[in-house]
Scaffold this motif. Structure first.
Motif, PDB file in Angstrom:
ATOM      1  N   TRP A 219       2.113   1.799  -3.099  1.00  0.00           N
ATOM      2  CA  TRP A 219       0.607   1.612  -4.262  1.00  0.00           C
ATOM      3  C   TRP A 219       0.638   3.776  -4.349  1.00  0.00           C
ATOM      4  O   TRP A 219      -0.092   4.034  -5.665  1.00  0.00           O
ATOM      5  N   SER A 220      -0.189   3.992  -2.908  1.00  0.00           N
ATOM      6  CA  SER A 220      -0.468   5.284  -2.653  1.00  0.00           C
ATOM      7  C   SER A 220       0.021   6.537  -3.356  1.00  0.00           C
ATOM      8  O   SER A 220      -0.233   7.828  -3.677  1.00  0.00           O
TER       9      SER A 220
ATOM     10  N   ASN B  11      -3.688  10.658 -10.066  1.00  0.00           N
ATOM     11  CA  ASN B  11      -5.080  10.867  -9.925  1.00  0.00           C
ATOM     12  C   ASN B  11      -4.981  12.032  -9.447  1.00  0.00           C
ATOM     13  O   ASN B  11      -6.178  13.067 -10.659  1.00  0.00           O
TER      14      ASN B  11
ATOM     15  N   THR C 299       0.887  -1.213  -0.340  1.00  0.00           N
ATOM     16  CA  THR C 299      -0.429  -0.242  -0.108  1.00  0.00           C
ATOM     17  C   THR C 299       0.983   1.306   0.114  1.00  0.00           C
ATOM     18  O   THR C 299       0.363   2.425  -1.090  1.00  0.00           O
TER      19      THR C 299
ATOM     20  N   ALA D 167       5.148   7.407 -11.945  1.00  0.00           N
ATOM     21  CA  ALA D 167       3.648   8.234 -11.799  1.00  0.00           C
ATOM     22  C   ALA D 167       3.420  10.060 -12.016  1.00  0.00           C
ATOM     23  O   ALA D 167       2.309   9.918 -12.615  1.00  0.00           O
TER      24      ALA D 167
ATOM     25  N   PHE E  48      -5.117  -1.434 -10.006  1.00  0.00           N
ATOM     26  CA  PHE E  48      -4.888  -1.814  -8.199  1.00  0.00           C
ATOM     27  C   PHE E  48      -4.884  -3.381  -7.924  1.00  0.00           C
ATOM     28  O   PHE E  48      -3.563  -3.832  -7.242  1.00  0.00           O
TER      29      PHE E  48
ATOM     30  N   ALA F   5      -1.135   6.026  -6.850  1.00  0.00           N
ATOM     31  CA  ALA F   5      -2.008   7.210  -7.099  1.00  0.00           C
ATOM     32  C   ALA F   5      -2.144   7.873  -6.860  1.00  0.00           C
ATOM     33  O   ALA F   5      -2.806   8.832  -7.645  1.00  0.00           O
ATOM     34  N   GLU F   6      -1.915   8.545  -5.868  1.00  0.00           N
ATOM     35  CA  GLU F   6      -1.931  10.076  -6.025  1.00  0.00           C
ATOM     36  C   GLU F   6      -1.221  11.241  -6.512  1.00  0.00           C
ATOM     37  O   GLU F   6      -2.284  11.634  -7.224  1.00  0.00           O
TER      38      GLU F   6
ATOM     39  N   PRO G 255     -10.405   6.809 -13.058  1.00  0.00           N
ATOM     40  CA  PRO G 255     -10.378   6.090 -12.525  1.00  0.00           C
ATOM     41  C   PRO G 255     -10.783   4.302 -12.793  1.00  0.00           C
ATOM     42  O   PRO G 255     -10.168   3.701 -11.649  1.00  0.00           O
TER      43      PRO G 255
ATOM     44  N   MET H  82      -7.697   2.816 -13.139  1.00  0.00           N
ATOM     45  CA  MET H  82      -6.564   2.576 -12.252  1.00  0.00           C
ATOM     46  C   MET H  82      -7.112   1.523 -11.040  1.00  0.00           C
ATOM     47  O   MET H  82      -6.156   0.957 -10.608  1.00  0.00           O
ATOM     48  N   GLN H  83      -8.283   1.509 -11.483  1.00  0.00           N
ATOM     49  CA  GLN H  83      -9.063   0.173 -10.385  1.00  0.00           C
ATOM     50  C   GLN H  83      -8.209  -0.961 -10.822  1.00  0.00           C
ATOM     51  O   GLN H  83      -7.948  -1.962  -9.645  1.00  0.00           O
TER      52      GLN H  83
END
Length: 264
Positions: A80-81, A88, A77, A159, A188, A84-85, A181, A184-185
């Protein structure tokens, strides 16, 4: 490209102050303040860990710890976080700041740098919280944790390259902001964060090679969970791909900048 970097350096104090202001205003009326930056990802970890460890009785090979899955999840995580941040936020960065781009004169490259700086601070706070939880759970990472800045650098390059390119294209094709989005799901769940890669059926396992995040996330897990150095062969390849993607994104951004303001 070097002109953009030089302009960003000249406006470095503006970038730093903008990051500070963004972090301050985001939580100015919140009693928990910056804790919200780490509570959300940690709550997801707890949910997944409970379902996998307690409900499904899943076990993690090679780790003799009853909280092994929670440690595994937090390690993945963390990587990934950060990714992703940045992606996004860069995706709608120029659309959301259209009025600022029209009214103020400043290097436009400052906007993605502000996003990256803010995401890096958030991720660093999450890392500190995860280390504290590791200590409570009886798991202390070894000296390999000092490879983490290298992993973070590759993660940021990938990223930022992807997010910046998509952010520019989203100005001209707004459908990108709607479909990403969903992608991105898929990304993940296509990354071994809540599961081990070896549980994937053999006929689908070769698909994992198409996911550039896997060497990065696996590197986080190796460093924080298994106390191993990252796999430099796969990570080196992704680092080169990330640098190339970032260079392409910067070139696209430089060429599209004059037209973006008109579109906004």
């Amino acid at each position: 490209m070097f002109g953009m970097l030089f302009a960003a350096w000249r406006y470095r104090f503006f970038i730093f102050s903008s990051i500070k202001t963004e972090l301050r205003t985001k939580f100015v009326r919140s009693k928990l303040g910056g804790l919200w930056m780490i509570l959300h990802p940690l709550s997801q970890v707890l949910i997944f860990a409970f379902v996998l460890s307690a409900v499904l009785s899943a076990k993690l090979p090679g780790i003799d710890n009853q909280y092994a899955y929670a440690i595994y999840l937090m390690s993945g995580t963390l990587g990934w976080s950060l990714f992703a941040e940045i992606v996004n936020r860069c995706l709608t960065l120029f659309v959301d700041n259209g009025n600022i781009l029209k009214k103020l004169v400043f290097p436009r490259i400052a906007l993605p740098l502000i996003v990256t700086g803010s995401a890096l601070i958030n991720n660093s706070l999450l890392f500190v919280a995860i280390l504290a939880i590791f200590g409570v759970l009886g798991h202390i990472p070894g000296a390999e944790v000092f490879w983490l800045p290298v992993l973070m650098a590759v993660n940021i390059a990938l990223a930022l390259g992807l997010g910046l390119a998509l952010g520019v294209l989203n100005v001209f094709m707004r459908d990108i902001g709607q479909i990403m989005p969903v992608i991105m799901q898929f990304l993940f769940w296509f990354t071994p964060i809540v599961y081990m890669a070896n549980i994937i059926p053999d006929q689908y396992r070769s698909w994992l090679e198409l996911n550039p995040l896997i060497p990065i996330v696996t590197g986080y897990q190796n460093v924080l969970l298994y106390n191993h150095a990252p796999d430099w062969t796969s990570l080196g390849t992704i680092a080169l791909v990330s640098i190339a993607l970032l260079a392409f994104a910067l070139m696209l951004f430089r060429k599209a900048s004059p037209e973006m303001v008109d579109q906004l």
